[in-house]
Design an enzyme around this catalytic site. Structure first.
Site, PDB file in Angstrom:
ATOM      1  N   PRO A  37       0.836  -1.201   0.000  1.00 31.95           N
ATOM      2  CA  PRO A  37       0.000   0.000   0.000  1.00 31.95           C
ATOM      3  C   PRO A  37       0.871   1.252   0.000  1.00 31.95           C
ATOM      4  CG  PRO A  37      -0.805  -1.592   1.587  1.00 31.95           C
ATOM      5  CD  PRO A  37       0.515  -2.098   1.117  1.00 31.95           C
ATOM      6  N   GLU A  38       0.596   2.149  -0.912  1.00 33.88           N
ATOM      7  CA  GLU A  38       1.355   3.386  -1.014  1.00 33.88           C
ATOM      8  C   GLU A  38       0.501   4.541  -0.517  1.00 33.88           C
ATOM      9  OE1 GLU A  38       3.269   3.753  -4.837  1.00 33.88           O
ATOM     10  OE2 GLU A  38       3.774   1.639  -4.892  1.00 33.88           O
ATOM     11  N   HIS A  68      -4.973 -14.252   9.902  1.00 36.47           N
ATOM     12  CA  HIS A  68      -4.053 -13.122   9.757  1.00 36.47           C
ATOM     13  C   HIS A  68      -4.585 -11.828  10.359  1.00 36.47           C
ATOM     14  CE1 HIS A  68      -1.573 -15.660   7.296  1.00 36.47           C
ATOM     15  NE2 HIS A  68      -2.533 -15.840   6.414  1.00 36.47           N
ATOM     16  N   ARG A  83       1.642 -10.964   5.874  1.00 29.98           N
ATOM     17  CA  ARG A  83       3.109 -11.061   5.880  1.00 29.98           C
ATOM     18  C   ARG A  83       3.730 -10.535   7.172  1.00 29.98           C
ATOM     19  NH1 ARG A  83       4.707  -9.285  -0.330  1.00 29.98           N
ATOM     20  NH2 ARG A  83       3.075 -10.477  -1.374  1.00 29.98           N
ATOM     21  N   ARG A 139      23.029  13.551  -6.077  1.00 30.12           N
ATOM     22  CA  ARG A 139      22.519  12.184  -6.175  1.00 30.12           C
ATOM     23  C   ARG A 139      22.774  11.625  -7.568  1.00 30.12           C
ATOM     24  NH1 ARG A 139      18.765  11.210  -1.889  1.00 30.12           N
ATOM     25  NH2 ARG A 139      18.770   9.060  -2.671  1.00 30.12           N
TER      26      ARG A 139
END
Length: 271
Positions: A2-3, A91, A110, A152
């Site tokens: 999830p972002e 879960h 997870r 960078r």
């Protein structure tokens, strides 16, 4: 994973259900997440009123007055509302039980998620204090991005995924924003001109706004707090489209690996 759009979608869905509500208890079924869930959490939170629900990067912050509950969804976590009698599954590791009968449940197959407690300023927590500016904030502008990339040599796509540079821009949305900006993902970050930094900032915001409006992207396990799937994946320009024609020029989209993550781009539109 999830972002930012998925986390923000979750925050907006939960906000009207939790703000002003009293915590009856919390239920911890498995402490063994990425970091152990604090044993004392039920004692710390029982009776507290949730005053606010904020987001910092990919973290959700439940303001409980005397402290803040900090949650992170990890790789495939889902924070959703269930009926108070709904039996947990294998879960379902954590429940936030409100006196109203609302139960906010964390499902994390997870176990890379986080459930933490912070007294005082939540932004002083070691996991949050070094996060860069929010992409929708005034602090994230062309000048900031240009200044942050001068030394960078890493590829710009990898730099965008560095939370010290900008908060919450993960793999999917870095791919999509770079396509919309016309910037190749392998370009060294320090080669970006200030003008292109300005375009990229604009397209990052545009991409994230579109994704939030669509409820995020449903890939594998993620759904929003109301159980509904997001649909931004139906609007992907390049992500997960290797070998398919570019939606702008018709050239085949290419797929490569960068930093152990998949990258997709159009070799013609992104130069």
């Amino acid at each position: 994973m999830p972002e930012l759009p998925e986390v923000e979608t979750t925050r907006r869905g939960l906000e009207p259900l939790v703000i002003g509500q009293r915590v009856e208890t919390v239920v911890i079924r498995n402490r063994a997440l990425r970091q152990p869930v604090p044993r004392e959490l039920p004692r710390l939170m029982a009776g507290a009123t949730i005053r606010g629900l904020a987001r910092r990067g990919k973290y959700l912050l439940f303001d409980c007055g005397g402290g803040t509950l900090i949650l992170h969804l990890g790789m495939s976590g889902r924070l959703w509302v269930v009926a108070d009698r709904a039996p947990p599954t294998r879960h379902d590791h954590f429940d936030l039980v409100l006196a109203s009968g609302t139960v906010v449940r964390l499902r994390d197959p997870r176990r890379f998620g986080l459930v933490l407690w912070q007294r005082g300023d939540p932004l002083a927590h070691r996991l949050l204090k070094e996060i860069g500016p929010e992409p929708f904030s005034a602090d994230f502008d062309a000048a900031w991005l240009h200044r942050s990339t001068r030394n960078r040599s890493a590829a710009i796509k990898l730099v965008l995924m560095d939370s010290h540079v900008v908060a919450g821009v993960g793999n999917i949305y870095a791919n999509e924003a770079l396509f919309r900006s016309g910037i190749p993902p392998r370009m060294a970050a320090r080669r970006l001109t200030r003008e292109r930094c300005g375009i990229l900032v604009e397209k990052i915001r545009e991409t994230l706004e579109l994704a939030i409006g669509a409820g995020g992207s449903t890939l594998r396990d993620y759904v929003a707090s109301d159980g509904q799937a997001g649909y931004f994946q139906n609007q992907f320009m390049v992500y997960d489209r290797a070998g398919e024609p570019c939606l702008r020029c018709g050239t085949r989209v290419k797929g490569i690996r960068q930093g152990q993550r998949s990258t997709y781009y159009c070799p013609v539109c992104q130069r």
